[in-house]
Design a protein around this motif. Structure first.
Motif, PDB file in Angstrom:
ATOM      1  N   ASN A  13       0.834  -1.194   0.000  1.00  0.00           N
ATOM      2  CA  ASN A  13       0.000   0.000   0.000  1.00  0.00           C
ATOM      3  C   ASN A  13       0.876   1.254   0.000  1.00  0.00           C
ATOM      4  OD1 ASN A  13      -1.570   2.220   0.938  1.00  0.00           O
ATOM      5  ND2 ASN A  13      -3.111   0.767   1.675  1.00  0.00           N
ATOM      6  N   GLU A  16       0.536   3.506   3.039  1.00  0.00           N
ATOM      7  CA  GLU A  16       1.216   2.929   4.194  1.00  0.00           C
ATOM      8  C   GLU A  16       2.724   3.163   4.071  1.00  0.00           C
ATOM      9  OE1 GLU A  16       0.074   1.146   6.849  1.00  0.00           O
ATOM     10  OE2 GLU A  16      -2.056   1.162   6.334  1.00  0.00           O
ATOM     11  N   LEU A  19       3.538   6.739   4.819  1.00  0.00           N
ATOM     12  CA  LEU A  19       3.416   7.013   6.257  1.00  0.00           C
ATOM     13  C   LEU A  19       4.561   6.371   7.032  1.00  0.00           C
ATOM     14  CD1 LEU A  19      -0.416   6.602   6.807  1.00  0.00           C
ATOM     15  CD2 LEU A  19       0.923   8.707   7.097  1.00  0.00           C
ATOM     16  N   SER A  96      -1.809  -4.676  10.167  1.00  0.00           N
ATOM     17  CA  SER A  96      -3.027  -4.126  10.771  1.00  0.00           C
ATOM     18  C   SER A  96      -3.743  -5.161  11.624  1.00  0.00           C
ATOM     19  CB  SER A  96      -4.001  -3.680   9.675  1.00  0.00           C
ATOM     20  OG  SER A  96      -3.427  -2.669   8.907  1.00  0.00           O
ATOM     21  N   SER A  97      -3.492  -6.420  11.280  1.00  0.00           N
ATOM     22  CA  SER A  97      -4.256  -7.480  11.947  1.00  0.00           C
ATOM     23  C   SER A  97      -3.756  -7.718  13.368  1.00  0.00           C
ATOM     24  CB  SER A  97      -4.115  -8.774  11.139  1.00  0.00           C
ATOM     25  OG  SER A  97      -4.456  -9.868  11.941  1.00  0.00           O
ATOM     26  N   GLN A  99      -5.345 -10.482  14.846  1.00  0.00           N
ATOM     27  CA  GLN A  99      -5.976 -11.781  15.054  1.00  0.00           C
ATOM     28  C   GLN A  99      -4.971 -12.735  15.704  1.00  0.00           C
ATOM     29  OE1 GLN A  99      -9.073 -13.062  12.960  1.00  0.00           O
ATOM     30  NE2 GLN A  99      -9.621 -10.938  13.281  1.00  0.00           N
ATOM     31  N   VAL A 119      -3.712   2.961  14.566  1.00  0.00           N
ATOM     32  CA  VAL A 119      -4.322   3.899  13.633  1.00  0.00           C
ATOM     33  C   VAL A 119      -3.707   5.298  13.823  1.00  0.00           C
ATOM     34  CG1 VAL A 119      -6.466   5.115  13.067  1.00  0.00           C
ATOM     35  CG2 VAL A 119      -6.478   2.646  13.392  1.00  0.00           C
TER      36      VAL A 119
ATOM     37  N   SER B 273     -14.498 -10.639   8.686  1.00  0.00           N
ATOM     38  CA  SER B 273     -14.010  -9.804   9.776  1.00  0.00           C
ATOM     39  C   SER B 273     -12.494  -9.639   9.690  1.00  0.00           C
ATOM     40  CB  SER B 273     -14.432 -10.355  11.129  1.00  0.00           C
ATOM     41  OG  SER B 273     -14.293 -11.726  11.153  1.00  0.00           O
ATOM     42  N   TYR B 274     -11.840 -10.667   9.159  1.00  0.00           N
ATOM     43  CA  TYR B 274     -10.393 -10.524   8.968  1.00  0.00           C
ATOM     44  C   TYR B 274     -10.127  -9.373   8.014  1.00  0.00           C
ATOM     45  CZ  TYR B 274      -5.558 -11.695   8.016  1.00  0.00           C
ATOM     46  OH  TYR B 274      -4.201 -11.641   7.908  1.00  0.00           O
ATOM     47  N   ALA B 277     -10.839  -6.116   9.654  1.00  0.00           N
ATOM     48  CA  ALA B 277      -9.785  -5.747  10.591  1.00  0.00           C
ATOM     49  C   ALA B 277      -8.568  -5.209   9.851  1.00  0.00           C
ATOM     50  CB  ALA B 277      -9.407  -6.970  11.420  1.00  0.00           C
ATOM     51  N   HIS B 278      -8.250  -5.887   8.792  1.00  0.00           N
ATOM     52  CA  HIS B 278      -7.000  -5.582   8.117  1.00  0.00           C
ATOM     53  C   HIS B 278      -7.155  -4.422   7.138  1.00  0.00           C
ATOM     54  CE1 HIS B 278      -3.385  -6.288   5.730  1.00  0.00           C
ATOM     55  NE2 HIS B 278      -2.914  -6.835   6.846  1.00  0.00           N
ATOM     56  N   ASP B 279      -8.160  -4.529   6.293  1.00  0.00           N
ATOM     57  CA  ASP B 279      -8.243  -3.597   5.172  1.00  0.00           C
ATOM     58  C   ASP B 279      -8.892  -2.265   5.529  1.00  0.00           C
ATOM     59  OD1 ASP B 279      -7.055  -5.581   3.763  1.00  0.00           O
ATOM     60  OD2 ASP B 279      -8.915  -6.345   2.875  1.00  0.00           O
ATOM     61  N   ARG B 281      -8.591  -0.743   8.358  1.00  0.00           N
ATOM     62  CA  ARG B 281      -7.702   0.051   9.207  1.00  0.00           C
ATOM     63  C   ARG B 281      -6.657   0.817   8.400  1.00  0.00           C
ATOM     64  NH1 ARG B 281      -7.257  -0.971  14.580  1.00  0.00           N
ATOM     65  NH2 ARG B 281      -5.025  -0.682  14.489  1.00  0.00           N
ATOM     66  N   ALA B 282      -6.263   0.253   7.234  1.00  0.00           N
ATOM     67  CA  ALA B 282      -5.220   0.922   6.444  1.00  0.00           C
ATOM     68  C   ALA B 282      -5.652   2.330   6.003  1.00  0.00           C
ATOM     69  CB  ALA B 282      -4.858   0.046   5.248  1.00  0.00           C
ATOM     70  N   LEU B 284      -7.852   4.169   7.370  1.00  0.00           N
ATOM     71  CA  LEU B 284      -7.985   5.001   8.566  1.00  0.00           C
ATOM     72  C   LEU B 284      -6.635   5.546   8.990  1.00  0.00           C
ATOM     73  CD1 LEU B 284     -10.509   2.966  10.721  1.00  0.00           C
ATOM     74  CD2 LEU B 284     -10.906   5.107   9.494  1.00  0.00           C
ATOM     75  N   ARG B 285      -5.662   4.635   8.917  1.00  0.00           N
ATOM     76  CA  ARG B 285      -4.317   5.061   9.290  1.00  0.00           C
ATOM     77  C   ARG B 285      -3.815   6.149   8.337  1.00  0.00           C
ATOM     78  NH1 ARG B 285      -2.913   0.288  10.604  1.00  0.00           N
ATOM     79  NH2 ARG B 285      -2.060  -0.152   8.551  1.00  0.00           N
ATOM     80  N   GLY B 321     -11.308   3.385  14.175  1.00  0.00           N
ATOM     81  CA  GLY B 321     -10.463   2.207  14.415  1.00  0.00           C
ATOM     82  C   GLY B 321     -10.882   1.492  15.687  1.00  0.00           C
TER      83      GLY B 321
END
Lengths: 145, 492
Positions: A13, A16, A19, A96-97, A99, A119, B273-274, B277-279, B281-282, B284-285, B321
């Protein structure tokens, strides 16, 4: 701070990437950062294969995203650990994960650290500053003089 | 031939009834034969046995009365002889049935003849007659006397073989009746035993087959049904059991399909949800990071308003987030497999409060923790419950310099009720129903920050344990949250 040690950032990305580079700069880590934009590119760079391979490429630390095109982050990690020359290469999963499955699998495959990108940019900068201090300054790896 | 129980039982009762009837008939028949023989003895033999000596006695008296009259030369004494004769003849009347009428009338004639002859001879002797003529009359009288005797004997003689025969017939009839009764009883017994055995054998076989089948069904094997033996009522039960098994098998197949579908949708949800969670947030960051970058790069050129706007962009992204994280946590509660083990809630509460104190060291909160509170449940999820409830209590007592928070449990109507109480901002009971709805908040975000998902998550955890959660509160006085962790005695 630039002790001449190389950082490899594996990140697809562009935002990303921007940043992250900015956060390094903000936290005064001025080492060279090479960016691989997918898993295959990262492997080519690190295993010195493919076209335009740089035989002298030897990063001090790899910041590895998990969700990558072509070859996923976990596969990259697995293949790095399977090769003698990259067996001990410090790899930090930066993703980002959060899990549990991802954390567990990363460590099972030999990740040296697992960092979840916050974030908030300020927190992200703090995190990268801490990472840089530890992995570029404090941490010792075999074969490095 | 297959009979059902009703038919078999009817047959049993029928056999018993027939046997009883036979016994009665045989008994009646033999009784009639015995009766007839006894009647013969009574009417024929007994009167004769009694009659013989009496008639002989009477006759002897009659004969003597003539002799006495002649010896006394008394003509009047002959009258008593006539009386004796009529007595003698009178005895013959009642025995008319026992003696042949011809014999009786012969005897009457013979006695009348003798009487007449004896009277004539007696009168002539009293009159002192003599001569050839008288001797002839006497000889005729002797003849008649002899004849009367013969007739008398014929009447009174007892047919002894006949009598013996009658008794023999009686005893034979009784013996035959006894034998019949014995055989009938025996055969009845054998038939009843055989039928009962057949009946119980059928029942036992059907029952054991049924039991084995039901055991298989109970273990969830529906492929082999119960063997239907015969056509009786148990066979009908077996058929119904097989029908039930087919229904259960169908239900279980449907449930398996539903489970597969559920697993599939769970996997999809997991992937979803994975990806969230992952996509999510990017970007947002990126929003947060670039707004900060903008602020930094513009530096002094940024005036207060612009700075505020950029801050708001960054804060909004950060808040989103947090919301994503909270939503994911809540959806995980419904998906993770529930572990049930003994959890020390007192210790978990202590840990949570220690962490809260570490985050806000300048807060003076008096926390009273009831010792030895344990629960059966999922350790991670129960910790999440306490983190949320104690975190809320901590948050909503923020305005109080001397806040009190307590955790513990009590027994209410046989049910363990856990509680977290505080004396913080509290809430209006009118809005209590909204407490556990996701994103519903009873306080302004500026006053008490939060995602609005915490209590919804807690409720899901409690409900997954089969328990209930409710709250009591009063504005500016505090709030109390109560929950149970197993289905209550009063049901759902």
């Amino acid at each position: 701070m630039n002790n001449g040690k190389l950082i490899l950032l594996v990140e697809d990305n562009a935002d990303e990437e921007l940043l992250t580079l900015r956060a390094f700069r903000k936290s005064n880590i001025l080492n060279e950062v090479r960016v691989a934009r997918d898993g295959q590119e990262a492997l080519d760079l690190l295993l010195r294969a493919g076209q335009g391979a740089d035989p002298a490429f030897a990063p001090q630390v790899v910041l590895l995203d998990l969700n990558l095109p072509k070859v996923g982050g976990l596969d990259v990690l697995k293949r790095l650990r399977a090769r003698e020359e990259t067996r001990f290469l410090p790899v930090i999963v930066l993703t980002s994960s959060k899990q549990d499955e991802d954390v567990i699998r990363s460590y099972s495959l030999g990740a040296n650290a697992y960092v979840r990108k916050p974030v908030d940019f300020a927190q992200f900068t703090e995190a990268l500053e801490a990472l840089g201090l530890f992995w570029l300054v404090l941490n010792e790896v075999p074969g490095a003089s | 031939m297959r009979l059902n129980f009703r038919a078999k039982l009817t047959a049993l009762v029928g056999i018993a009834a027939v046997a009883l009837l036979l016994v009665i008939v045989v008994g009646a028949t033999s009784a009639r034969r015995v009766d007839s023989q006894l009647e013969a003895v009574q009417q024929y033999y007994l009167p004769r046995l009694e009659l013989g000596p009496k008639l002989e006695g009477d006759f002897e008296q009659l004969r003597r009365s003539f002799q006495d009259a002649v010896a006394a030369r008394d003509r009047d004494a002959l009258a008593s002889a006539a009386e004796l004769k009529s007595t003698l003849l009178g005895r013959l009347d009642p025995v008319r049935g026992a003696v042949a009428p011809a014999d009786v009338s012969d005897l009457r004639v013979a006695i009348e003849d003798y009487f007449a002859a004896a009277r004539e001879v007696s009168e002539r002797l009293i009159a002192d007659e003599t001569g050839e003529d008288l001797i002839g009359a006497m000889a005729r009288m002797q003849e008649k006397q002899q004849r009367a005797r013969e007739r008398l004997e014929r009447v009174t003689v007892v047919d002894r073989p006949g009598l013996a025969n009658a008794f023999a017939t009686i005893s034979r009839a009784e013996e035959v009746a006894g034998t019949y009764r014995l055989w009938i009883s025996l055969s009845c017994l054998v038939a009843a035993v055989a039928l009962s055995w057949a009946l119980s054998r059928g029942v036992l076989r059907s029952l054991s087959e049924l039991g084995a089948g039901l055991e298989r069904f109970g273990e969830g094997h529906f492929d082999k049904g119960v063997d239907v033996i015969g056509g009786d009522e148990l066979a009908e039960v077996a058929k119904q059991a097989n029908r039930m098994a087919r229904s259960l098998a169908r239900l279980s197949r449907e449930r398996e399909r539903a489970e597969v579908a559920l697993k599939q949708s769970n996997r999809e949800l997991e992937a979803f949800s994975y990806s969230v969670a992952h996509d999510l947030r990017a970007p947002l960051r990126a929003i947060n990071g670039f707004s900060r970058a903008l602020m930094e790069d513009l530096g002094e050129k940024v005036d207060g308003d612009l700075k505020d706007l950029l801050n708001r962009i960054g804060a909004a992204a950060q808040r989103m987030g947090e919301l994503i994280d909270a939503l994911l946590a809540m959806s995980r509660v419904s998906r993770v497999e529930l572990q049930r083990e003994r959890v020390d809630l007192t210790r978990a509460a202590e840990t949570t409060v220690r962490q809260l104190r570490a985050i806000t060291p300048n807060r003076g909160v008096d926390f009273s923790n009831q010792p030895n509170v344990v629960a059966e449940g999922d350790p991670a999820l129960l910790r999440a419950v306490l983190d949320n409830l104690l975190g809320n209590a901590w948050k909503f007592t923020g305005a109080r310099p001397d806040a009190h928070i307590s955790f513990g449990c009590s027994l209410q109507e046989g049910e363990t009720v856990y509680f977290v109480k505080d004396d913080g901002a509290g809430f209006d009971m009118a809005h209590a129903s909204k407490l556990f709805t996701p994103f519903q908040r009873l306080h302004q975000a500026g006053e008490f920050p939060g995602t609005g998902i915490g209590l919804a998550t807690v409720q899901r955890i409690v409900q997954r344990h089969g328990g209930r959660i409710w709250a009591e509160g009063k504005v500016r006085e505090g709030a109390a949250f109560y929950f149970t962790l197993s289905p209550g005695a009063q049901g759902t």
